[in-house]
Design an enzyme around this catalytic site. Structure first.
Site, mmCIF file in Angstrom:
data_model
loop_
_atom_site.group_PDB
_atom_site.id
_atom_site.type_symbol
_atom_site.label_atom_id
_atom_site.label_comp_id
_atom_site.label_asym_id
_atom_site.label_seq_id
_atom_site.Cartn_x
_atom_site.Cartn_y
_atom_site.Cartn_z
ATOM 1 N N LYS A 158 1.306 -1.148 -0.095
ATOM 2 C CA LYS A 158 0.117 -0.079 0.232
ATOM 3 C C LYS A 158 0.965 1.351 0.014
ATOM 4 O O LYS A 158 0.505 1.860 -0.860
ATOM 5 C CB LYS A 158 -0.981 -0.162 0.613
ATOM 6 C CG LYS A 158 -2.042 1.046 1.098
ATOM 7 C CD LYS A 158 -2.969 1.553 2.360
ATOM 8 C CE LYS A 158 -1.872 2.592 3.176
ATOM 9 N NZ LYS A 158 -2.648 2.889 4.727
ATOM 10 N N ASP A 199 -6.235 0.634 0.229
ATOM 11 C CA ASP A 199 -6.948 0.697 1.968
ATOM 12 C C ASP A 199 -7.755 0.707 2.441
ATOM 13 O O ASP A 199 -8.816 0.139 1.629
ATOM 14 C CB ASP A 199 -6.404 2.803 2.385
ATOM 15 C CG ASP A 199 -7.585 3.037 2.002
ATOM 16 O OD1 ASP A 199 -8.548 2.897 0.845
ATOM 17 O OD2 ASP A 199 -7.914 4.335 2.501
#
Ligand code: SF4
Length: 254
Positions: free
Chosen positions: A163, A182
């Site tokens: 991420k 996310d």
């Protein structure tokens, strides 16, 4: 007496068979769930995906990352700090932090106790201190003080998983290697039926298959903004959502 014994044996045999069947069923359930989760989401036909992207473009034509930063390194540190924390809090903390620690080496040589105090409002401050000091050290010593530009190298940095690497590559360098996944992207891509997975890595793979590569960077920002403003976790504001005609999420509020 003899008859009772025969009946008793039959009941015992029946119970044993039922118990074995229950064990088999319990074992079989996760596999069934897995195959269901791996099934391609029904909402991924190209025409529908195009419409979703168009609606997102209409609502969020120019959105980008809300973490305030002036360099790829600051963005990397801010993204590490943003785990389980709002961007507003991170921005409040990094305002003073980036004025004091200006280079990767500054972070590498920080006093852990001081740094912990400074980033405390972002939560998980002990682990985050270790990560950002480790990141500063690695970047200073092994990458010449520059945040690297490949996924492979970024993943070698303490505190950096896909991420964070995707955030840095996409927002700081404009390089689309993957899609940022996310908590908002997990929730929205499921509600919009673009994926049926809950594991971020699998969701990223699903999104990479159905979203055109040139949209990967903007798309994740758009979902994150939409998740913050409209499609909130507990009570999505579906009456205000321009995706409503395309959305058949079970927890829609209209
Ligand atoms: S209609 Fe509701 S659930 Fe669907 S995307 Fe919009 S806000 Fe989210």
């Amino acid at each position: 007496m003899k008859r009772k014994t025969v009946i008793g044996k039959k009941i015992a045999a029946h119970r044993a068979r039922a118990s074995k069947a229950n064990v088999r069923a319990r074992k079989a359930k996760p596999a069934a769930r897995r195959s269901n989760a791996n099934a391609k989401a029904a909402g991924t036909n190209p025409e529908r995906v195009r419409e979703i992207l168009q609606k997102l473009d209409e609502a969020y034509p120019n959105v980008t990352c809300a973490l305030v930063h002036e360099s790829a390194f600051q963005l990397l540190i801010a993204t590490i700090l943003s785990a389980q924390c709002t961007d507003e809090t991170v921005n409040r903390v990094t305002k003073d932090l980036f004025a004091k620690y200006r280079t990767p080496r500054d972070f590498a040589l920080a006093s852990p106790a001081e740094l912990e105090k400074e980033i405390r409002p972002t939560g998980f401050f002990r682990n985050k201190t270790k990560s950002i000091m480790g990141a500063g050290k690695k970047i200073a010593e092994e990458f010449g003080g520059e945040v690297p530009r490949t996924m492979e190298e970024l993943l070698q940095i303490p505190g950096v998983a896909r991420k964070t690497a995707n955030v840095v590559l996409g927002t700081a360098y404009g390089i689309a290697v993957g899609v940022v996944v996310d908590t908002h992207v997990i929730r929205l891509s499921n509600r919009l039926d673009i994926t049926r997975n809950s594991d971020p890595k699998k969701i990223e793979q699903d999104l990479m298959q159905v979203i055109p590569r040139e949209k990967w960077i903007l798309f994740s920002h758009q979902l994150i903004w939409h998740g913050r403003k409209i499609c909130q976790a507990r009570k999505p504001k579906c009456a205000q959502c321009n995706l409503d005609p395309l959305c058949y999420a079970k927890d829609k509020t209209v």
